[in-house]
Design a protein around this motif. Structure first.
Motif, short mmCIF file in Angstrom:
data_model
loop_
_atom_site.label_atom_id
_atom_site.label_comp_id
_atom_site.label_asym_id
_atom_site.label_seq_id
_atom_site.Cartn_x
_atom_site.Cartn_y
_atom_site.Cartn_z
N LEU A 32 27.16 29.67 31.77
CA LEU A 32 26.61 28.32 31.66
C LEU A 32 27.42 27.33 32.48
CD1 LEU A 32 24.58 26.36 30.47
CD2 LEU A 32 26.00 26.23 28.41
N LEU A 33 28.74 27.41 32.42
CA LEU A 33 29.58 26.49 33.20
C LEU A 33 29.33 26.64 34.70
CD1 LEU A 33 33.04 26.43 31.41
CD2 LEU A 33 31.55 24.49 31.92
N THR A 34 29.21 27.86 35.16
CA THR A 34 28.92 28.09 36.58
C THR A 34 27.61 27.40 36.97
OG1 THR A 34 30.11 30.18 36.60
CG2 THR A 34 28.46 29.87 38.32
N ARG A 35 26.59 27.61 36.15
CA ARG A 35 25.28 27.00 36.45
C ARG A 35 25.34 25.49 36.33
NH1 ARG A 35 21.76 25.69 39.36
NH2 ARG A 35 19.61 25.57 38.68
N LEU A 36 26.06 24.96 35.35
CA LEU A 36 26.17 23.51 35.19
C LEU A 36 26.90 22.89 36.38
CD1 LEU A 36 26.93 23.19 31.37
CD2 LEU A 36 24.79 22.64 32.56
N ASP A 37 27.91 23.58 36.90
CA ASP A 37 28.60 23.08 38.09
C ASP A 37 27.63 23.00 39.27
OD1 ASP A 37 31.01 22.78 36.76
OD2 ASP A 37 31.84 24.68 37.47
N GLU A 38 26.78 24.03 39.41
CA GLU A 38 25.79 24.02 40.49
C GLU A 38 24.79 22.88 40.31
OE1 GLU A 38 24.08 27.90 40.08
OE2 GLU A 38 25.79 28.91 41.00
N ILE A 39 24.34 22.68 39.08
CA ILE A 39 23.39 21.60 38.78
C ILE A 39 24.04 20.25 39.08
CG2 ILE A 39 22.19 20.40 36.90
CD1 ILE A 39 21.71 23.25 35.70
N SER A 40 25.29 20.09 38.68
CA SER A 40 26.00 18.84 38.92
C SER A 40 26.11 18.55 40.42
CB SER A 40 27.39 18.91 38.29
OG SER A 40 28.10 17.71 38.51
N GLY A 89 26.63 36.19 18.84
CA GLY A 89 27.53 35.83 17.75
C GLY A 89 28.95 36.31 17.93
N ALA A 90 29.18 37.30 18.79
CA ALA A 90 30.52 37.82 19.03
C ALA A 90 31.26 36.89 19.98
CB ALA A 90 30.45 39.22 19.63
N ALA A 91 32.57 36.75 19.77
CA ALA A 91 33.37 35.85 20.61
C ALA A 91 33.31 36.26 22.08
CB ALA A 91 34.81 35.82 20.12
N SER A 92 33.31 37.56 22.36
CA SER A 92 33.28 38.00 23.76
C SER A 92 31.97 37.59 24.43
CB SER A 92 33.49 39.51 23.86
OG SER A 92 32.44 40.19 23.18
N SER A 93 30.85 37.69 23.71
CA SER A 93 29.57 37.29 24.30
C SER A 93 29.51 35.78 24.45
CB SER A 93 28.39 37.82 23.49
OG SER A 93 28.30 37.18 22.25
N GLU A 94 30.12 35.07 23.54
CA GLU A 94 30.14 33.61 23.65
C GLU A 94 30.95 33.18 24.88
OE1 GLU A 94 30.92 29.54 21.08
OE2 GLU A 94 31.52 31.46 20.23
N ARG A 95 32.08 33.84 25.12
CA ARG A 95 32.88 33.54 26.31
C ARG A 95 32.06 33.76 27.58
NH1 ARG A 95 36.32 36.49 23.70
NH2 ARG A 95 38.12 35.58 22.70
N ARG A 96 31.39 34.90 27.65
CA ARG A 96 30.57 35.23 28.81
C ARG A 96 29.44 34.21 28.97
NH1 ARG A 96 27.13 40.60 28.83
NH2 ARG A 96 26.42 39.41 27.07
N GLN A 97 28.82 33.85 27.86
CA GLN A 97 27.74 32.87 27.88
C GLN A 97 28.27 31.53 28.40
OE1 GLN A 97 26.56 31.19 24.13
NE2 GLN A 97 24.41 31.15 24.70
N GLU A 141 16.93 31.71 34.13
CA GLU A 141 18.31 31.28 33.88
C GLU A 141 18.53 30.97 32.41
OE1 GLU A 141 19.57 29.09 38.01
OE2 GLU A 141 18.17 28.06 36.70
N ILE A 142 17.57 30.29 31.82
CA ILE A 142 17.66 29.95 30.39
C ILE A 142 17.69 31.23 29.57
CG2 ILE A 142 16.43 28.90 28.46
CD1 ILE A 142 15.40 26.79 30.52
N ARG A 143 16.82 32.16 29.90
CA ARG A 143 16.76 33.43 29.17
C ARG A 143 18.10 34.15 29.24
NH1 ARG A 143 12.39 35.91 27.98
NH2 ARG A 143 11.20 35.09 29.73
N GLU A 144 18.68 34.21 30.44
CA GLU A 144 19.96 34.90 30.62
C GLU A 144 21.04 34.30 29.71
OE1 GLU A 144 23.28 35.78 34.10
OE2 GLU A 144 21.56 34.50 34.55
N ILE A 145 21.10 33.00 29.67
CA ILE A 145 22.15 32.35 28.89
C ILE A 145 21.88 32.46 27.39
CG2 ILE A 145 23.17 30.09 28.35
CD1 ILE A 145 22.84 29.54 31.45
N VAL A 146 20.65 32.21 26.99
CA VAL A 146 20.30 32.24 25.56
C VAL A 146 20.40 33.66 25.02
CG1 VAL A 146 18.43 31.86 23.91
CG2 VAL A 146 18.90 30.15 25.64
N ASP A 147 19.94 34.64 25.79
CA ASP A 147 19.95 36.03 25.33
C ASP A 147 21.36 36.63 25.31
OD1 ASP A 147 17.27 35.99 24.91
OD2 ASP A 147 16.74 37.18 26.67
N MET A 148 22.27 36.04 26.03
CA MET A 148 23.63 36.55 26.11
C MET A 148 24.38 36.40 24.79
SD MET A 148 26.10 35.33 29.14
CE MET A 148 24.90 35.38 30.44
#
Length: 135
Positions: A95-103, A83-91, A73-80
């Motif tokens: 991350l938000l989806t996973r953080l909601d699950e963790i919460s 530097g491009a805005a579109s990749s940051e949005r996806r990242q 999971e960490i690899r997926e998020i970090v590798d995503m």
């Protein structure tokens, strides 16, 4: 040396020992994440030199581990992030989806702990009452 939580300057470099000390981890931990391909320090012979990107990635990796995320999971998020805005949005969405699950998981665990703690206190009170009766 930067203070904890402060962003280091872009041109700053760290040796393996310096970065490990700054992040509060072992040099073995850094080497592990390097062997997993999550960070890629520059090498001069056997010496490693970490840059701002490695520093930032390690902070993300360590935060993910604290949150209970798997290495995949960490690899997926970090590798995503590239530097491009579109990749940051996806990242950020990933991350938000996973953080909601963790919460949700942590909230459920807290409820379970609260129930168990309540039961422990109840049994302890019963033991104290019985001891008082026996005295």
């Amino acid at each position: 040396m930067t203070s904890p939580g402060a962003e280091p300057t872009i041109d700053r470099r760290w040796s393996v020992g310096e970065l490990a000390d700054e992040l509060g981890i072992t040099t073995r931990t850094l080497r592990f994440y390097e062997s997993e391909g999550l960070i890629a320090p520059d090498r001069s012979g056997s010496a490693r030199s970490y840059d701002h990107r490695d520093h930032a990635r390690m902070r993300l990796i360590l935060r993910g581990k604290r949150f209970g995320m798997s290495l995949a999971e960490i690899r997926e998020i970090v590798d995503m992030y590239n530097g491009a805005a579109s990749s940051e949005r996806r990242q950020l969405r990933t991350l938000l989806t996973r953080l909601d699950e963790i919460s949700e998981d942590l909230t459920e665990r807290r409820r379970d702990l609260d129930r168990t703690l309540s039961e422990v206190r109840e049994v302890a009170d019963q033991c104290r009452t019985r001891l008082a009766e026996l005295d």
